[in-house]
Design a protein around this motif. Structure first.
Motif, mmCIF file in Angstrom:
data_model
loop_
_atom_site.group_PDB
_atom_site.id
_atom_site.type_symbol
_atom_site.label_atom_id
_atom_site.label_comp_id
_atom_site.label_asym_id
_atom_site.label_seq_id
_atom_site.Cartn_x
_atom_site.Cartn_y
_atom_site.Cartn_z
ATOM 1 N N SER A 70 -5.183 -10.343 17.937
ATOM 2 C CA SER A 70 -6.544 -9.594 18.179
ATOM 3 C C SER A 70 -7.124 -9.367 16.968
ATOM 4 C CB SER A 70 -6.094 -8.385 18.879
ATOM 5 O OG SER A 70 -7.270 -7.852 19.227
ATOM 6 N N ARG A 113 -14.686 -7.888 20.082
ATOM 7 C CA ARG A 113 -13.129 -8.138 20.165
ATOM 8 C C ARG A 113 -12.747 -9.501 20.528
ATOM 9 N NH1 ARG A 113 -9.040 -4.543 22.219
ATOM 10 N NH2 ARG A 113 -7.328 -5.524 21.404
ATOM 11 N N VAL A 145 -8.182 -2.265 15.632
ATOM 12 C CA VAL A 145 -8.683 -2.051 16.818
ATOM 13 C C VAL A 145 -8.728 -0.505 17.211
ATOM 14 C CG1 VAL A 145 -8.015 -2.399 19.145
ATOM 15 C CG2 VAL A 145 -7.674 -4.195 17.576
ATOM 16 N N ALA A 202 -11.106 -7.170 15.861
ATOM 17 C CA ALA A 202 -12.123 -6.368 16.263
ATOM 18 C C ALA A 202 -12.933 -6.083 15.064
ATOM 19 C CB ALA A 202 -11.724 -4.926 16.411
#
Length: 557
Positions: free
Chosen positions: A102, A94, A113, A104
């Motif tokens: 963000s 992550r 995510v 992942a």
């Protein structure tokens, strides 16, 4: 099981790596040292909402990486997402940018995510202070009871309930729109009937317009055609009058005589012959056209009437007959859809009745399973609470009837009392923080009896307790760790003593930047850390001896 956890530029942690194994792992450290960052890192790895504030000052991104041993079923799902699983292990990552964005990654493949959270929720669970608050909610209490009850009808019930909700919403919309739909049906049928009565043909309006203009202008057409025919063939009353046919005939004869005397003129003679033939044919065609120009008042009247009928359609349904026919085709399809709505209403009503019957039947079976499990779970948890220095605690799951909902027809409430003589009341209203911690731990220990290969993370499960209770919490965590991997962030030496592995989070400050690091302690270092946790002085001889005794006591279990 989580085998490796690595944090980079995550909050106060510049860089840390934890090699983890089965059993119980303790994380300790002074207040503010950064223990929470470890749990927060795990939370981000499990799909928690990204927070740009966790990116270490001066860094462009924070990274949390975990290596997991995963069961075959989960490995297959990861492979379907494009990830790679090697020797039963997968690496998840992550990344949170300073901008807040963000990312992942599972097994080298980028995933949403939400997908990361869905995958890892099968192998890991974090219990923090927010988890204690959630324990007070009916939804969480239902989840806990269903973990033990495991009613086989529940998945089918949930799917049927979701289908019924969708069907009911569609039915409501169709019924609420029924009047508007009826008006539209009448309008479409009226229009289609009107068009069918006239029965127009493609392009008919343009064709009739041309025919009407021809019939109305007949005298002028005959004058023009007659003049053209006379110019081509000559005046029948004056044989000596020149004409195209006679002139081209004379021209052909002269050029033919010329070609007989000069071969170079043969082409001219040939072309003159062609010109004569063309003039003769044209004269014949003009004569035929002229013969067809016969006055027909009845046809003229019929064309006018037909054009009026077509004009009635083009005023309403399109600028031309072709557009009118296109409207009719579209309207017929729309009418089929609208007529099908009535059929759909009947089908939806029938399906909802079927679903209602299935839901009632499954809800009854689910409720029976919950009632049966409620007593078993409450008794088991009560036994655990007695060992956690709450011998007089009363705990029960009240399962009462409720309207059909997404998860059945039961209202579930966890009732609790800590002292004798007190009537049980809703857990969230009467339990203190320490009592909530112990109830939660007792529930997890009982419900994890049949679980294996799961990772449980407890963040200060011992909040609000100490002394002998802390020892019992340590024993329960150790018991839970026999079947699952357990990671506990604790401030109690009594809990940390039971750990199979002990990591300490320590912070350093150079006057400008605070940095936290994580390292694993050996036996000698553990005694010093436990002494610090008990009395604040890791070098105290008495404190170290007490810590060593505590370690010996924990290992005797």
């Amino acid at each position: 099981m989580l085998t490796t956890l690595r944090l980079t530029a995550f909050g106060v942690v510049d860089g840390a790596e934890l090699d983890l194994g089965p059993g119980l792992t303790a994380l300790t450290g002074e207040t503010g040292a950064g223990k929470t960052m470890i749990v927060s890192g795990l939370g981000h790895l499990l799909g928690a909402r990204a927070d740009a504030g966790i990116v270490r000052r001066g860094a462009d991104k924070a990274v949390v990486e975990g290596r997991w041993e995963v069961p075959p079923g989960l490995a297959a799902r990861i492979t379907e997402l494009g990830g790679t699983v090697e020797d039963g292990e997968v690496v998840t990552l992550r990344q949170v940018a300073a901008s807040g964005r963000s990312r992942a990654v599972v097994g080298g493949a980028g995933v949403p995510v939400s997908a990361l959270a869905d995958l890892l929720s099968e192998v890991a669970t974090i219990h923090g202070q927010s988890g204690q608050m959630r324990l007070s909610t009916p939804e969480r209490q239902r989840e806990l009871l269903d973990t033990l009850a495991a009613p086989p009808e529940l998945p089918r019930y949930q799917a049927n309930f979701a289908e019924r909700r969708i069907a009911a919403a569609e039915l409501s919309q169709l019924e609420s729109e029924s009047q508007a739909r009826a008006r539209e049906v009448d309008m479409l049928r009226f229009g289609l009937d009107e068009i069918e009565a006239v029965a127009p043909h493609p392009g008919e309006d343009d064709a009739l317009s041309g025919e009407q203009a021809r019939l109305m202008d007949l005298d002028e057409l005959r004058r023009l055609a007659g003049g053209a025919h006379e110019a081509l063939s000559g005046d029948e009353a004056d044989y000596d009058a020149p004409s195209v046919v006679s002139l081209t005939g004379a021209t052909r004869k002269l050029l033919t005589d010329l070609a007989d005397r000069d071969a170079d003129a043969r082409d001219l003679a040939s072309r003159a012959t062609e010109l004569g033939m063309f003039a003769t044919d044209l004269a014949a065609d003009v004569a035929g056209y002229l013969d067809d120009l016969v006055a027909d008042p009845l046809r003229l009247e019929a064309v006018g009437l037909r054009r009026q009928q077509l004009a009635g359609l083009t005023r309403k349904y399109g600028a031309s007959i072709d557009e009118v026919l296109a409207w009719a085709e579209q309207s017929a399809a729309r009418l089929n859809t609208l007529d099908g709505s009535d059929v759909r209403i009947v089908l939806l009503r029938d399906r909802i009745r079927e679903l209602d019957a299935a839901l009632e039947s499954d809800a009854a079976a689910i409720s029976t399973a919950r009632h049966r499990a409620a007593g078993v779970l409450a008794e088991a948890v009560k036994h655990e609470l007695a060992a956690l220095a709450m011998p007089n605690a009363e705990l029960r799951f009240d399962v009462t009837a409720a309207p059909l909902g997404p998860n059945g027809a039961d209202r579930i409430e966890l009732m609790f009392s800590a002292n004798p003589g007190s009537d049980p009341a809703p857990l969230g209203k009467v339990a203190s923080g320490g009592e909530l911690s112990r109830v939660r731990l007792a529930l997890e220990v009982v419900l994890a009896e049949g679980a294996s290969s799961h990772t449980f993370v407890f963040d200060e499960v011992d909040a609000g307790v100490g002394g002998a209770v802390g020892i019992e919490i340590g024993r329960r965590l150790q018991r839970l760790a026999r079947r699952s991997q357990v990671i506990v962030v604790t401030h109690l030496a009594q809990v940390a003593a039971f750990a199979d592995a002990h990591f300490v989070v320590a912070k350093a400050n150079d006057g400008q930047v605070t940095t936290s690091g994580v390292r694993r302690l050996d036996d000698a270092e553990r005694a010093g850390e436990l002494a610090r946790m008990m009395g604040g002085d890791p070098d105290s001889r008495i404190g170290v001896e007490h810590a060593a005794e505590l370690l010996t006591q924990a290992r005797g279990r």
